[in-house]
Design a protein around this motif. Structure first.
Motif, PDB file in Angstrom:
ATOM      1  N   CYS A  19       0.828  -1.213   0.000  1.00  0.00           N
ATOM      2  CA  CYS A  19       0.000   0.000   0.000  1.00  0.00           C
ATOM      3  C   CYS A  19       0.863   1.265   0.000  1.00  0.00           C
ATOM      4  N   ILE A  20       1.974   1.235   0.690  1.00  0.00           N
ATOM      5  CA  ILE A  20       2.884   2.385   0.694  1.00  0.00           C
ATOM      6  C   ILE A  20       3.413   2.630  -0.716  1.00  0.00           C
ATOM      7  N   GLN A  21       3.726   1.550  -1.424  1.00  0.00           N
ATOM      8  CA  GLN A  21       4.191   1.693  -2.802  1.00  0.00           C
ATOM      9  C   GLN A  21       3.078   2.244  -3.690  1.00  0.00           C
ATOM     10  N   VAL A  22       1.864   1.736  -3.515  1.00  0.00           N
ATOM     11  CA  VAL A  22       0.722   2.230  -4.296  1.00  0.00           C
ATOM     12  C   VAL A  22       0.511   3.709  -4.016  1.00  0.00           C
ATOM     13  N   GLU A  23       0.592   4.090  -2.758  1.00  0.00           N
ATOM     14  CA  GLU A  23       0.406   5.494  -2.376  1.00  0.00           C
ATOM     15  C   GLU A  23       1.415   6.382  -3.105  1.00  0.00           C
ATOM     16  N   GLY A  24       2.666   5.965  -3.150  1.00  0.00           N
ATOM     17  CA  GLY A  24       3.691   6.731  -3.854  1.00  0.00           C
ATOM     18  C   GLY A  24       3.375   6.872  -5.337  1.00  0.00           C
ATOM     19  N   LEU A  25       2.854   5.809  -5.926  1.00  0.00           N
ATOM     20  CA  LEU A  25       2.504   5.856  -7.346  1.00  0.00           C
ATOM     21  C   LEU A  25       1.296   6.753  -7.599  1.00  0.00           C
ATOM     22  N   LEU A  26       0.350   6.760  -6.665  1.00  0.00           N
ATOM     23  CA  LEU A  26      -0.806   7.658  -6.805  1.00  0.00           C
ATOM     24  C   LEU A  26      -0.350   9.116  -6.734  1.00  0.00           C
ATOM     25  N   VAL A  27       0.593   9.392  -5.851  1.00  0.00           N
ATOM     26  CA  VAL A  27       1.146  10.745  -5.748  1.00  0.00           C
ATOM     27  C   VAL A  27       1.875  11.106  -7.046  1.00  0.00           C
ATOM     28  N   ALA A  28       2.645  10.171  -7.568  1.00  0.00           N
ATOM     29  CA  ALA A  28       3.349  10.410  -8.840  1.00  0.00           C
ATOM     30  C   ALA A  28       2.356  10.645  -9.973  1.00  0.00           C
ATOM     31  N   GLY A  29       1.157  10.074  -9.827  1.00  0.00           N
ATOM     32  CA  GLY A  29       0.125  10.242 -10.836  1.00  0.00           C
ATOM     33  C   GLY A  29      -0.696  11.507 -10.682  1.00  0.00           C
ATOM     34  N   GLY A  30      -0.397  12.314  -9.666  1.00  0.00           N
ATOM     35  CA  GLY A  30      -1.058  13.601  -9.539  1.00  0.00           C
ATOM     36  C   GLY A  30      -1.834  13.840  -8.256  1.00  0.00           C
ATOM     37  N   ALA A  31      -2.016  12.815  -7.440  1.00  0.00           N
ATOM     38  CA  ALA A  31      -2.731  13.005  -6.178  1.00  0.00           C
ATOM     39  C   ALA A  31      -1.792  13.631  -5.146  1.00  0.00           C
ATOM     40  N   THR A  32      -2.373  14.337  -4.196  1.00  0.00           N
ATOM     41  CA  THR A  32      -1.569  14.806  -3.072  1.00  0.00           C
ATOM     42  C   THR A  32      -1.344  13.609  -2.143  1.00  0.00           C
ATOM     43  N   GLU A  41      -7.370   4.379   2.339  1.00  0.00           N
ATOM     44  CA  GLU A  41      -8.121   4.082   3.557  1.00  0.00           C
ATOM     45  C   GLU A  41      -9.596   3.840   3.253  1.00  0.00           C
ATOM     46  N   GLU A  42     -10.179   4.679   2.392  1.00  0.00           N
ATOM     47  CA  GLU A  42     -11.596   4.552   2.059  1.00  0.00           C
ATOM     48  C   GLU A  42     -11.884   3.285   1.253  1.00  0.00           C
ATOM     49  N   GLU A  43     -10.937   2.874   0.451  1.00  0.00           N
ATOM     50  CA  GLU A  43     -11.104   1.701  -0.417  1.00  0.00           C
ATOM     51  C   GLU A  43     -10.223   0.541   0.046  1.00  0.00           C
ATOM     52  N   ALA A  44     -10.012   0.437   1.350  1.00  0.00           N
ATOM     53  CA  ALA A  44      -9.093  -0.565   1.901  1.00  0.00           C
ATOM     54  C   ALA A  44      -9.455  -1.983   1.472  1.00  0.00           C
ATOM     55  N   GLU A  45     -10.724  -2.301   1.482  1.00  0.00           N
ATOM     56  CA  GLU A  45     -11.146  -3.651   1.098  1.00  0.00           C
ATOM     57  C   GLU A  45     -10.797  -3.942  -0.364  1.00  0.00           C
ATOM     58  N   TRP A  46     -11.053  -2.969  -1.228  1.00  0.00           N
ATOM     59  CA  TRP A  46     -10.763  -3.117  -2.655  1.00  0.00           C
ATOM     60  C   TRP A  46      -9.259  -3.293  -2.881  1.00  0.00           C
ATOM     61  N   PHE A  47      -8.464  -2.453  -2.232  1.00  0.00           N
ATOM     62  CA  PHE A  47      -7.011  -2.562  -2.373  1.00  0.00           C
ATOM     63  C   PHE A  47      -6.503  -3.891  -1.810  1.00  0.00           C
ATOM     64  N   GLU A  58       2.090  -1.133  -9.231  1.00  0.00           N
ATOM     65  CA  GLU A  58       1.891  -0.348 -10.451  1.00  0.00           C
ATOM     66  C   GLU A  58       0.527  -0.632 -11.071  1.00  0.00           C
ATOM     67  N   GLU A  59       0.147  -1.898 -11.112  1.00  0.00           N
ATOM     68  CA  GLU A  59      -1.151  -2.285 -11.675  1.00  0.00           C
ATOM     69  C   GLU A  59      -2.293  -1.739 -10.819  1.00  0.00           C
ATOM     70  N   ALA A  60      -2.132  -1.795  -9.519  1.00  0.00           N
ATOM     71  CA  ALA A  60      -3.168  -1.303  -8.608  1.00  0.00           C
ATOM     72  C   ALA A  60      -3.324   0.208  -8.742  1.00  0.00           C
ATOM     73  N   ALA A  61      -2.221   0.926  -8.831  1.00  0.00           N
ATOM     74  CA  ALA A  61      -2.288   2.375  -8.980  1.00  0.00           C
ATOM     75  C   ALA A  61      -2.950   2.740 -10.303  1.00  0.00           C
ATOM     76  N   LYS A  62      -2.639   2.003 -11.357  1.00  0.00           N
ATOM     77  CA  LYS A  62      -3.245   2.255 -12.663  1.00  0.00           C
ATOM     78  C   LYS A  62      -4.764   2.052 -12.574  1.00  0.00           C
TER      79      LYS A  62
END
Length: 66
Positions: A19-32, A41-47, A58-62
């Motif tokens: 999840c930490i890796q996904v978070e970094g990729l989401l930030v790289a993709g434009g999220a704060t 956190e909101e989609e914890a079950e899905w993740f 990478e696939e999860a962030a995409k």
């Protein structure tokens, strides 16, 4: 006497690190950082499902950015 905590669950540790890796990729993709963390956190079950289905961070962030 206080109970000693057992060793952390290896699956839980792997999920958190993933999840930490996904978070970094989401930030790289434009999220704060806050947006990325809140989304995970909101989609914890899905993740969690994505993790156990074998998706890479990478696939999860995409998927999350789609």
């Amino acid at each position: 006497m206080a109970k000693k905590k057992g060793a952390p669950d290896p699956d839980e540790v792997a999920l958190i690190e993933w999840c930490i890796q996904v978070e970094g990729l989401l930030v790289a993709g434009g999220a704060t950082p806050r947006q990325a963390q809140e989304h995970i956190e909101e989609e914890a079950e899905w993740f969690t499902d994505l993790f156990y289905n074998g998706l890479t961070p990478e696939e999860a962030a995409k998927e999350a950015l789609a």
